[in-house]
Design an enzyme around this catalytic site. Sequence first.
Site, PDB file in Angstrom:
ATOM      1  N   LYS A 118       0.831  -1.148  -0.186  1.00 41.24           N
ATOM      2  CA  LYS A 118      -0.049  -0.013  -0.051  1.00 41.24           C
ATOM      3  C   LYS A 118       0.871   0.985   0.129  1.00 41.24           C
ATOM      4  CE  LYS A 118      -2.288   2.323   3.967  1.00 41.24           C
ATOM      5  NZ  LYS A 118      -1.366   3.241   4.192  1.00 41.24           N
ATOM      6  N   ASN A 119       2.016   1.148   0.749  1.00 43.94           N
ATOM      7  CA  ASN A 119       2.889   2.531   1.018  1.00 43.94           C
ATOM      8  C   ASN A 119       3.805   2.823  -0.112  1.00 43.94           C
ATOM      9  OD1 ASN A 119       0.969   2.960   3.058  1.00 43.94           O
ATOM     10  ND2 ASN A 119       2.668   2.540   4.614  1.00 43.94           N
TER      11      ASN A 119
ATOM     12  N   ARG B  65      -3.669  10.487   3.428  1.00 39.88           N
ATOM     13  CA  ARG B  65      -2.617  11.286   3.513  1.00 39.88           C
ATOM     14  C   ARG B  65      -1.883  11.616   2.050  1.00 39.88           C
ATOM     15  NH1 ARG B  65      -2.135  13.327   7.918  1.00 39.88           N
ATOM     16  NH2 ARG B  65      -0.156  14.057   7.685  1.00 39.88           N
TER      17      ARG B  65
ATOM     18  N   CYS C 290      -4.525   7.828   9.801  1.00 43.94           N
ATOM     19  CA  CYS C 290      -4.829   7.448  10.997  1.00 43.94           C
ATOM     20  C   CYS C 290      -4.498   8.211  12.079  1.00 43.94           C
ATOM     21  CB  CYS C 290      -3.964   6.173  11.352  1.00 43.94           C
ATOM     22  SG  CYS C 290      -4.259   4.750  10.071  1.00 43.94           S
TER      23      CYS C 290
ATOM     24  N   ASP D  42       4.663   0.273  12.177  1.00 40.02           N
ATOM     25  CA  ASP D  42       3.325  -0.635  11.818  1.00 40.02           C
ATOM     26  C   ASP D  42       3.339  -1.875  12.086  1.00 40.02           C
ATOM     27  OD1 ASP D  42       2.038   1.645  10.033  1.00 40.02           O
ATOM     28  OD2 ASP D  42       4.179   1.401   9.501  1.00 40.02           O
TER      29      ASP D  42
ATOM     30  N   VAL E 173       8.492   6.378  16.932  1.00 38.65           N
ATOM     31  CA  VAL E 173       7.974   7.080  15.637  1.00 38.65           C
ATOM     32  C   VAL E 173       6.687   8.112  15.730  1.00 38.65           C
ATOM     33  CG1 VAL E 173       7.329   6.746  13.214  1.00 38.65           C
ATOM     34  CG2 VAL E 173       8.943   5.259  14.187  1.00 38.65           C
TER      35      VAL E 173
HETATM   36  N1  EPU Z   1       6.642  14.424  10.799  1.00 34.97           N
HETATM   37  C1  EPU Z   1       7.007  15.708  11.016  1.00 34.97           C
HETATM   38  N2  EPU Z   1       6.727  16.690  10.064  1.00 34.97           N
HETATM   39  C2  EPU Z   1       6.394  16.251   8.762  1.00 34.97           C
HETATM   40  C3  EPU Z   1       6.091  15.006   8.484  1.00 34.97           C
HETATM   41  C4  EPU Z   1       6.542  13.991   9.443  1.00 34.97           C
HETATM   42  O1  EPU Z   1       7.165  16.115  12.222  1.00 34.97           O
HETATM   43  O2  EPU Z   1       6.149  17.344   7.892  1.00 34.97           O
HETATM   44  C5  EPU Z   1       6.739  13.479  11.947  1.00 34.97           C
HETATM   45  C6  EPU Z   1       5.645  12.628  12.138  1.00 34.97           C
HETATM   46  O3  EPU Z   1       4.701  13.467  13.102  1.00 34.97           O
HETATM   47  C7  EPU Z   1       6.148  11.273  12.712  1.00 34.97           C
HETATM   48  C8  EPU Z   1       7.343  11.143  12.073  1.00 34.97           C
HETATM   49  O4  EPU Z   1       7.947  12.344  11.381  1.00 34.97           O
HETATM   50  O5  EPU Z   1       6.262  11.421  13.992  1.00 34.97           O
HETATM   51  C9  EPU Z   1       7.248   9.941  11.104  1.00 34.97           C
HETATM   52  O6  EPU Z   1       6.075  10.299   9.937  1.00 34.97           O
HETATM   53  P1  EPU Z   1       6.326   9.959   8.513  1.00 34.97           P
HETATM   54  O7  EPU Z   1       6.654  11.397   7.642  1.00 34.97           O
HETATM   55  O8  EPU Z   1       7.356   8.957   8.254  1.00 34.97           O
HETATM   56  O9  EPU Z   1       4.944   9.390   8.335  1.00 34.97           O
HETATM   57  P2  EPU Z   1       3.978   9.255   6.903  1.00 34.97           P
HETATM   58  O10 EPU Z   1       4.721   9.481   5.649  1.00 34.97           O
HETATM   59  O11 EPU Z   1       2.888  10.131   7.119  1.00 34.97           O
HETATM   60  C10 EPU Z   1       4.037   6.723   6.279  1.00 34.97           C
HETATM   61  C11 EPU Z   1       3.160   5.693   6.385  1.00 34.97           C
HETATM   62  C12 EPU Z   1       2.906   5.216   7.621  1.00 34.97           C
HETATM   63  C13 EPU Z   1       4.021   4.699   8.328  1.00 34.97           C
HETATM   64  C14 EPU Z   1       5.091   5.882   8.437  1.00 34.97           C
HETATM   65  C15 EPU Z   1       6.313   5.514   9.272  1.00 34.97           C
HETATM   66  C16 EPU Z   1       2.132   5.891   4.177  1.00 34.97           C
HETATM   67  C17 EPU Z   1       0.777   6.141   3.589  1.00 34.97           C
HETATM   68  N3  EPU Z   1       1.954   5.891   5.410  1.00 34.97           N
HETATM   69  O12 EPU Z   1       3.632   7.860   7.082  1.00 34.97           O
HETATM   70  O13 EPU Z   1       1.891   4.042   7.610  1.00 34.97           O
HETATM   71  O14 EPU Z   1       3.613   4.382   9.754  1.00 34.97           O
HETATM   72  O15 EPU Z   1       5.377   6.098   7.260  1.00 34.97           O
HETATM   73  O16 EPU Z   1       6.743   4.278   8.550  1.00 34.97           O
HETATM   74  O17 EPU Z   1       3.088   5.778   3.732  1.00 34.97           O
HETATM   75  C18 EPU Z   1       0.079   2.801   7.562  1.00 34.97           C
HETATM   76  O18 EPU Z   1       0.169   2.322   6.730  1.00 34.97           O
HETATM   77  O19 EPU Z   1      -1.048   2.375   8.273  1.00 34.97           O
HETATM   78  C19 EPU Z   1       0.770   3.959   8.158  1.00 34.97           C
HETATM   79  C20 EPU Z   1       0.378   4.503   9.220  1.00 34.97           C
END
Ligand code: EPU
Length: 451
Positions: A32-33, A105, A129, A323, A345
């Site tokens: 998915k990601n 997102r 989420c 995850d 995280v």
């Molecule tokens: N963060 C910031 N500022 C930003 C972006 C992120 O402070 O501008 C912080 C977040 O608050 C968090 C950390 O950085 O504490 C990590 O967030 P990240 O940006 O890595 O997460 P994401 O890209 O929003 C993706 C996956 C998540 C997975 C995380 C970590 C997708 C769509 N989502 O989220 O997957 O947990 O990376 O590996 O790719 C899921 O599939 O259920 C899911 C939540």
Amino acid sequence: MTKSGGSALSDDVLVVHGGTPLKGEIRVRGAKNLVSKAMVAAVLGDTPSTLFDVPAISDVDIVRGLLELHGIRTTLDEERSLRMDPANMVNAGVDEINVHAGSSRIPILLCGPLLHRLGTAYIPNLGGCNIGGRPIDFHLDALRAFGAVIEKQPDGMHLSAPKRLQGIKYRLDYPSVGSTEQILLTAVLAEGVTEISNAAVEPEIIDLICVLQKMGAIIKVHTDRVIEIVGVDRLSGYQHRPVPDRIETGSWAAAALATHGEIYVRGARQTDMMTFLNVFRTIGGAFEVDDAPTGGGIRFWHPGGQLSPVALETDVHPGLMTDWQQPLVVALTQAHGLSIVHETVYERRFGYTEELREMGANIQLYRDCLGGTPCRWGRRDFLHSAVIAGPSQLHAADLRIPDLRAGFSHLIAALAAEGTSRVFGVDRFITRGYEDFDNKLASLGASVERP
Ligand code: EPU
């Protein structure tokens, strides 16, 4: 029963008769990601792209809907190959885009590609989420550095690029997955060189880099989380078979352990699962990697005897991914002794343990960093460490799913528990990331029904 189900949710419930070991085979498709991001990358090409092995999950439907709104014709065949043709791209109406507000997102990642192709972009308020604040400050800061003009309004963000975006030198405060992807997807067509330091290097990001390289991008992954992108003038479409879904694989593996079962996950790949496999073996789970030339997979099972407690910390790749935390915690309720899990995280990723406690699990949450690495959430008001005392006999409950991964963990807990549970919110949350899970559960011998 701990809570009563409301009638508004009555058609979104799975009744689970627990206590049956899950046994059999299921298949995982593309992650998915990665899939959702590769779909965004198709916007950057000036010829059609084809993505194979696309899972039937609602996050894919949402991104597909957004692509269609921007004039990208998409067709999905029976083998689940998705063709995306960007020949006639158009600006989409704000009202039409707002239909997707709050559902995912991924829309934020369309910023750079839409600015390159159309000069403007409108991004609705994001969903995803509720596992922490989930700010987008890194995304916006980087986009502004590229030269984008961003106007925030109550319903969403209007972006424009007065001239071609320019390469940047950018250091992420934290190796965020989405922000790294944002910069990659913007830098590939920007003028000049971009350097990201402290970048995320998750397998899905490396796979996205492979997609972009197929399209004509020049991207070098250096040591120490530095990625360098040399902007090019045009990109073409791609054909790509995505990295398999390592989160879904880990979820089924934990389900095999928690229910004393045996599950062969066809399509799972060892390289993406190495950190998880070490933890799985340490707890006492058994696995076998099948490298058959016709696809292969990984078989996971409970070998009998007692499961052992562990001390874990979630982290960015190559650490233990966040995850995997929730399904593993359910399995750890069955281990003999005290396990410690430090979530580094996301600040609020233990909310789901309240329901597990109501089912009989012995889990205490702490604000302290109960791990070797002090993290961003220590000495603040975030219950981000858990101590799990096992084994506990779980008993049935009415469960309300709070988010995708926690939801699947509730499902595992209900399958491992004695008695009949009702899990509410399955269609709303679990279908976002788990393909065809009703049928997969049935094929594994689970006793589940829709009322
Ligand atoms: N963060 C910031 N500022 C930003 C972006 C992120 O402070 O501008 C912080 C977040 O608050 C968090 C950390 O950085 O504490 C990590 O967030 P990240 O940006 O890595 O997460 P994401 O890209 O929003 C993706 C996956 C998540 C997975 C995380 C970590 C997708 C769509 N989502 O989220 O997957 O947990 O990376 O590996 O790719 C899921 O599939 O259920 C899911 C939540």
